[in-house]
Design a protein around this motif. Structure first.
Motif, PDB file in Angstrom:
ATOM      1  N   THR A  68       0.820  -1.219   0.000  1.00  0.00           N
ATOM      2  CA  THR A  68       0.000   0.000   0.000  1.00  0.00           C
ATOM      3  C   THR A  68       0.853   1.268   0.000  1.00  0.00           C
ATOM      4  O   THR A  68       0.305   2.372   0.018  1.00  0.00           O
ATOM      5  CB  THR A  68      -0.910   0.027   1.250  1.00  0.00           C
ATOM      6  OG1 THR A  68      -0.062   0.096   2.409  1.00  0.00           O
ATOM      7  CG2 THR A  68      -1.782  -1.209   1.335  1.00  0.00           C
ATOM      8  N   ALA A 103      -9.772   1.221 -15.555  1.00  0.00           N
ATOM      9  CA  ALA A 103     -10.884   1.337 -14.606  1.00  0.00           C
ATOM     10  C   ALA A 103     -12.079   2.088 -15.189  1.00  0.00           C
ATOM     11  O   ALA A 103     -13.217   1.837 -14.805  1.00  0.00           O
ATOM     12  CB  ALA A 103     -10.398   2.045 -13.333  1.00  0.00           C
ATOM     13  N   ASP A 241     -13.293   7.600  -4.031  1.00  0.00           N
ATOM     14  CA  ASP A 241     -13.916   6.544  -4.837  1.00  0.00           C
ATOM     15  C   ASP A 241     -13.152   6.332  -6.142  1.00  0.00           C
ATOM     16  O   ASP A 241     -12.995   5.203  -6.604  1.00  0.00           O
ATOM     17  CB  ASP A 241     -15.379   6.892  -5.156  1.00  0.00           C
ATOM     18  CG  ASP A 241     -16.221   6.907  -3.892  1.00  0.00           C
ATOM     19  OD1 ASP A 241     -15.806   6.257  -2.909  1.00  0.00           O
ATOM     20  OD2 ASP A 241     -17.265   7.586  -3.886  1.00  0.00           O
ATOM     21  N   ALA A 244      -9.988   4.514  -5.244  1.00  0.00           N
ATOM     22  CA  ALA A 244     -10.263   3.103  -4.930  1.00  0.00           C
ATOM     23  C   ALA A 244     -10.520   2.309  -6.214  1.00  0.00           C
ATOM     24  O   ALA A 244     -10.049   1.175  -6.362  1.00  0.00           O
ATOM     25  CB  ALA A 244     -11.473   3.005  -3.988  1.00  0.00           C
ATOM     26  N   ALA A 245     -11.249   2.912  -7.162  1.00  0.00           N
ATOM     27  CA  ALA A 245     -11.553   2.208  -8.424  1.00  0.00           C
ATOM     28  C   ALA A 245     -10.262   1.917  -9.192  1.00  0.00           C
ATOM     29  O   ALA A 245     -10.085   0.840  -9.769  1.00  0.00           O
ATOM     30  CB  ALA A 245     -12.507   3.046  -9.271  1.00  0.00           C
ATOM     31  N   LYS A 247      -7.184   1.834  -7.898  1.00  0.00           N
ATOM     32  CA  LYS A 247      -6.346   0.929  -7.095  1.00  0.00           C
ATOM     33  C   LYS A 247      -6.758  -0.536  -7.311  1.00  0.00           C
ATOM     34  O   LYS A 247      -5.921  -1.443  -7.337  1.00  0.00           O
ATOM     35  CB  LYS A 247      -6.471   1.286  -5.613  1.00  0.00           C
ATOM     36  CG  LYS A 247      -5.549   0.457  -4.744  1.00  0.00           C
ATOM     37  CD  LYS A 247      -5.549   0.941  -3.312  1.00  0.00           C
ATOM     38  CE  LYS A 247      -4.850  -0.020  -2.379  1.00  0.00           C
ATOM     39  NZ  LYS A 247      -3.850  -0.869  -2.994  1.00  0.00           N
ATOM     40  N   ALA A 248      -8.052  -0.755  -7.498  1.00  0.00           N
ATOM     41  CA  ALA A 248      -8.552  -2.129  -7.679  1.00  0.00           C
ATOM     42  C   ALA A 248      -7.965  -2.788  -8.927  1.00  0.00           C
ATOM     43  O   ALA A 248      -7.956  -4.016  -9.048  1.00  0.00           O
ATOM     44  CB  ALA A 248     -10.080  -2.097  -7.760  1.00  0.00           C
ATOM     45  N   THR A 249      -7.472  -1.977  -9.863  1.00  0.00           N
ATOM     46  CA  THR A 249      -6.923  -2.541 -11.105  1.00  0.00           C
ATOM     47  C   THR A 249      -5.394  -2.693 -11.045  1.00  0.00           C
ATOM     48  O   THR A 249      -4.786  -3.164 -12.002  1.00  0.00           O
ATOM     49  CB  THR A 249      -7.252  -1.622 -12.307  1.00  0.00           C
ATOM     50  OG1 THR A 249      -6.558  -0.383 -12.143  1.00  0.00           O
ATOM     51  CG2 THR A 249      -8.732  -1.355 -12.431  1.00  0.00           C
TER      52      THR A 249
END
Ligand SMILES: Cc1ncc(COP(=O)(O)O)c(C=O)c1O
Length: 368
Positions: A68, A103, A241, A244-245, A247-249
């Motif tokens: 992280t 994303a 948000d 986060a979107a 980061k998810a990728t």
């Protein structure tokens, strides 16, 4: 025969051209990388802070990096006056450009680019199958960003993503962040990827007059003014948000321990970067004056790099490279009559001017 996923436009990367030396080309010319002075990549000629070298030497090579990048994100959040959750660190800002496209874009979506621009935006958008529109500044207008036309395209096309950079590569022109925020506020369904990779090369202390709207993702790079091109480090700041979107990728461990430690040390040594910037800006001002005096016509810019008209950019680059001087041929930006030059220190700049004078008759058109 195994075929690649047809929904991924793998041909989007076919014409990938960047600054910096090409090892195969140098080998062909019989040049070692240390025999070439590189004016083609927009990087600080002074390299990273000595603190970075120390930090990298001390870094733990035998443990996984913090996935992280927490400590680094904390330092960046403090720098920008935002929460940790609003910061994402990447393997260069290039990685974050790609991940923003992954994303937010799907086949058939639209992406709008303020051009001419860094090739990564179009590649990432095309890779996702998006339709790309570009609104381009022209040499006739001194490469002034065409913001009125861009605003019109935004309202008519409603793209899912808009890419724009300030200061922009390759033009070295700036768009005030408040103007970008105003455009973004008028197009709330568009994600604005606001690429500020060169902001620290212009003024690391600049503050915005207004707050960015939720749909703005700001990207910064530590590879340029902070001299960390080799370790790859960039970051994004935005709405939680959006962060986060994206980061998810992101693949796990994409920012390695050396990059995290180097980034922390670079940020902690603000005075070093500021001192380098003062020297860099002075060297650029002097270089531009030398070039004008010699009859060349460098285009005004707000950063240490600038465009310069030549008769034929590919030819000019080759002629200079044979003399161990590398400049960026801007043909890939659809500017075949311009090279991009990033100032180095004073003595190195003098060698560039000598090489340009020696090759002038052969390749350079002098408009000045
Ligand atoms: C405008 C712009 N953005 C982003 C990048 C990517 O930089 P990095 O991945 O080194 O942070 C570049 C590299 O040249 C650039 O010119």
């Amino acid at each position: 025969m195994v075929t690649p996923n047809p929904r991924v436009a793998t041909d989007a990367l076919a014409d990938d051209v960047h600054g910096g030396a090409d090892s195969a080309e140098l080998e062909e010319l019989g040049l070692r990388p240390d025999q070439v002075l590189d004016f083609s990549a927009n990087l600080s000629p002074f390299g990273p802070s000595p603190m970075v070298h120390l930090a990298v030497r001390r870094a733990a090579l035998d443990r996984y990096p913090d996935r992280t990048s927490r400590e680094l994100r904390r330092a960046l959040a403090t720098r920008h006056g935002v929460r940790e959750e609003q910061v994402l660190v990447g393997n260069g800002s290039s990685e974050l450009i790609w991940l923003a496209a992954v994303a937010y874009l799907a086949a058939g979506d639209g992406a709008l680019i303020l051009g001419p621009a860094f090739s990564g935006y179009e590649q990432a958008a095309r890779l996702m199958g998006a339709t790309v529109w570009t609104c381009k500044a022209t040499s006739e207008d001194g490469f002034c960003p065409p913001l009125a036309a861009f605003a019109k395209e935004l309202s008519e096309r409603e793209p899912r993503v808009a890419f724009l950079a300030s200061p922009n590569n390759p033009t070295g022109q700036t768009v005030e962040s408040d103007r970008v925020f105003a455009l973004a506020a008028q197009s709330p369904r568009t994600l604005f990827v606001f690429d500020e990779a060169y902001a620290d090369s212009e003024d690391p202390d600049r503050r915005d007059a207004s707050d960015p709207p939720q749909n703005v993702l700001r990207l910064r790079s530590l590879t340029k003014a902070h001299g960390l091109a080799g370790v790859r480090l960039g970051y994004g700041v935005g709405n939680e948000d959006v962060i986060a979107a994206i980061k998810a990728t992101q693949p796990p461990w994409s920012v390695n321990t050396l990059a995290q430690e180097a980034g922390l040390a670079a940020l902690a040594d603000g005075p070093y970067v500021k001192d380098c910037l003062v020297r860099w800006a002075a060297a650029k001002t002097e270089l531009v004056a030398w070039l004008r005096q010699a009859g060349f016509a460098p285009v005004p810019s707000t950063v240490p790099f600038f465009l310069m008209p030549v008769a034929d950019a590919a030819h000019a680059r080759s002629a200079l490279l044979r003399r161990g001087i590398l400049v960026r041929d801007c043909t890939s930006f659809s500017l075949p009559h311009f090279v991009r030059i990033s100032s180095r220190g004073k003595d190195e700049n003098a060698r560039l001017v000598d090489a340009l004078l020696a090759t002038r008759a052969e390749v350079v058109s002098c408009n000045g």
